[in-house]
Every structure is written in C-alpha cells, then in structure tokens.
Design an enzyme around this catalytic site. Structure first.
Site, PDB file in Angstrom:
ATOM      1  N   HIS A 285      -9.984   3.855  -0.183  1.00  0.00           N
ATOM      2  CA  HIS A 285      -9.081   3.992   0.965  1.00  0.00           C
ATOM      3  C   HIS A 285      -9.839   4.622   2.115  1.00  0.00           C
ATOM      4  CE1 HIS A 285      -4.940   3.210  -0.715  1.00  0.00           C
ATOM      5  NE2 HIS A 285      -5.738   3.009  -1.745  1.00  0.00           N
ATOM      6  N   GLY A 286      -9.338   4.406   3.327  1.00  0.00           N
ATOM      7  CA  GLY A 286      -9.931   5.073   4.490  1.00  0.00           C
ATOM      8  C   GLY A 286     -11.351   4.629   4.777  1.00  0.00           C
TER       9      GLY A 286
ATOM     10  N   ASP B 128       0.830  -1.198   0.000  1.00  0.00           N
ATOM     11  CA  ASP B 128       0.000   0.000   0.000  1.00  0.00           C
ATOM     12  C   ASP B 128       0.872   1.258   0.000  1.00  0.00           C
ATOM     13  OD1 ASP B 128      -2.642   0.768  -0.108  1.00  0.00           O
ATOM     14  OD2 ASP B 128      -2.798   1.101   2.054  1.00  0.00           O
TER      15      ASP B 128
END
Ligand SMILES: [Zn+2]
Length: 289
Positions: A211-212, A85
């Site tokens: 993401h997140g 990542d």
C-alpha cells in the site's frame, strides 16, 4: 473478458515473479478508469482496479461503479480484477460481494489482534463461498487512506511471526504488511524495510501487497517485487497526475473543452505504462490455459 479474481492474477505473478498495478480511480471517475484500461491494453498487461468503499459511496454508489468496470472489462482483451480496498466494516464486504467485486480487503489493522482475526476469518468464509480473493492488513500502514500527506511509525511495522500466525489462522489469500510504506505523498524520503519484507515472505508464502506506493522510486518497487510483493497500490499519484493533465491541457489549449477530458488522460496513461513495464506485467496472461 469477464472480470477475473485477484487470485488468478496472483498465481501467474507468483510463478513468474512479477508485480501487478492496482489503481485507484477516485471512486469510479470514468476518465481514470479509461486511462488505466488503455494503458493495460497497450501493454497487454493484467491490471487491478481498486477503490475504497467510502469514495465509491460518495460518488456513484457500488452498483453503478461495478457495472461500469465490468462493462469496460467485457470489451477488453486483458484480464482485470476488481478490488474493494480498505473495507473497515464486515457489512461493506457483503455489499461488495453482492455487487460483483472479485477481490476484497478487510482492514482490521486498527482493531485488537483477536478482533482482527475474528472478523477476517468471517470474511474469508463468506468470500470463499463465492470465489472472491481476500486481502488483509497487519501492522499499520502509515497515513489514512485518502490522506494527502503520510507518516510512518516503526512501532507499527508488521512482525513476521505474527504475520505467519495471522495467515495460518485466517486463510487469507494476500497480505498487506507495514514495512515503512504509507498512504499519501511522503513528507520525507520513504525507506522500505526490505529485510523485514523478506522475512515476512519466508514465513507466509502468499502474495504480498504494497500500500502507499506513491512516491516510492521504481527501483525500490522492483526490489520489493523481487522479495514477494505482487500487488502495488497506487492512488494519490494517479489522481494527481490526472488533475495535472487537465491543468496542463487547459493551459496549452485554452477553451478546448471538447477534447479536454480525452486528451488530459495522456500523462496518466504514460505513467501507468511506465509502471507496468517496471513491474514486469507486460505481455502476461493473454490467453487462458
Ligand atoms: Zn491502502
């Protein structure tokens, strides 16, 4: 079974319209790795193990990390991809390829557009040669990887037309757009821009990555999956749930160090199991065609 590429997982997910959990293990913490594998195995679900270069480097180093994941995958019946990542340097990508990752993310989102294009193209060229999947980020997902609290800034959201140009010019396999998502715990209720997500998917037609995802309600994640998200990145909530599991177990069983680590995994396993159900990846891809 041997590690598979993220592209192999995406192909089935794209065809059937489901999402894949990509779980961060805090740089290779073995109890986190074990919890992820056990949850995936109980659900007969493909899964992605995903960590950042800096975290891996800080704890065990790339080769030790990839060896552990590869060995655990070898004795598992579910297909697993190993993803690097947020690599901010081209060199990290090369080291990851040598070390056996089956998917890599080059994050040039903080670079000027032309520079991001240039390095991403180079990453695609080398990764393609060894059949490894490439993810890139466009726009700017709020918060830095590893932040505990996050922010979003609408001016940094991904423009669908720019996304199309970027994908056409680089040939990446998957794209992480900025649509109101941010790393870390959200300081206010996250609001994903679903309209933008839909327009991006119409333009690029490749698997999209969120993401997140910590703190985004499961229903919103399901909606995002329906609009083309195929990989859901989870880090903050994974670490948090495990640490809370340790604290809770010690509170209930003071001094039971012998069973602590094994038993402390249970809440994390439960969380991942629920996510796998919601993402729709249970009972998929048990056999290779
Ligand atoms: Zn991220």
């Amino acid at each position: 079974m041997p590690l598979v590429t993220a592209s192999e997982l995406y192909e089935d997910a794209e065809r059937l319209g489901y999402g894949l959990g990509a779980y961060d293990t805090g740089g290779g913490q073995i109890d986190l790795i074990e919890a992820i594998f056990q949850a995936a195995e109980e659900m007969s679900s493909p899964v992605i193990i995903s960590d950042g270069y800096e975290a891996i480097d800080k704890y065990f180093g790339l080769d030790y990390y990839t060896t552990i994941v590869r060995m655990r995958a070898a004795k598992s019946g579910v297909p697993v991809a190993l993803h690097l990542d947020h690599a901010f340097e081209f060199e990290y990508i090369i080291r990851a390829l040598r070390s056996g990752f089956t998917s890599v993310m080059f994050d040039g989102s903080r670079l000027a557009y032309e520079k991001n294009l240039e390095i991403t193209r180079k990453v695609v060229e080398v990764a393609r040669a060894v059949d490894v999947t490439v993810e890139a980020e466009l726009g700017n997902v709020g918060g830095l990887e590893g932040d505990t609290h996050s922010f979003t800034d609408e001016s940094l959201y991904t423009d669908p037309d720019v996304a199309q140009d970027f994908v056409d010019q680089t040939g990446i396999d998957s794209l992480a757009p900025a649509i109101g998502n941010a790393h870390g715990f959200y300081t206010q209720e996250p609001k994903l821009d679903f309209g933008r997500l839909k327009r991006i998917k119409e333009k690029v037609q490749i698997p999209l990555v969120l993401h997140g995802a910590t703190g985004i309600p499961l229903d919103d994640l399901k909606k995002a999956i329906n609009l083309g998200i195929r990989k859901i990145n989870l880090a903050t909530v994974v670490h948090h749930t495990y640490v809370e599991g340790v604290k809770e177990y010690l509170k209930r069983h003071p001094g039971d160090d012998r069973n602590l680590f094994r038993r402390a995994r249970e809440p994390l396993k439960k969380l991942i199991t629920e996510q796998i159900k919601a993402f729709g990846s249970a009972r998929r891809q048990l056999k290779k065609p």
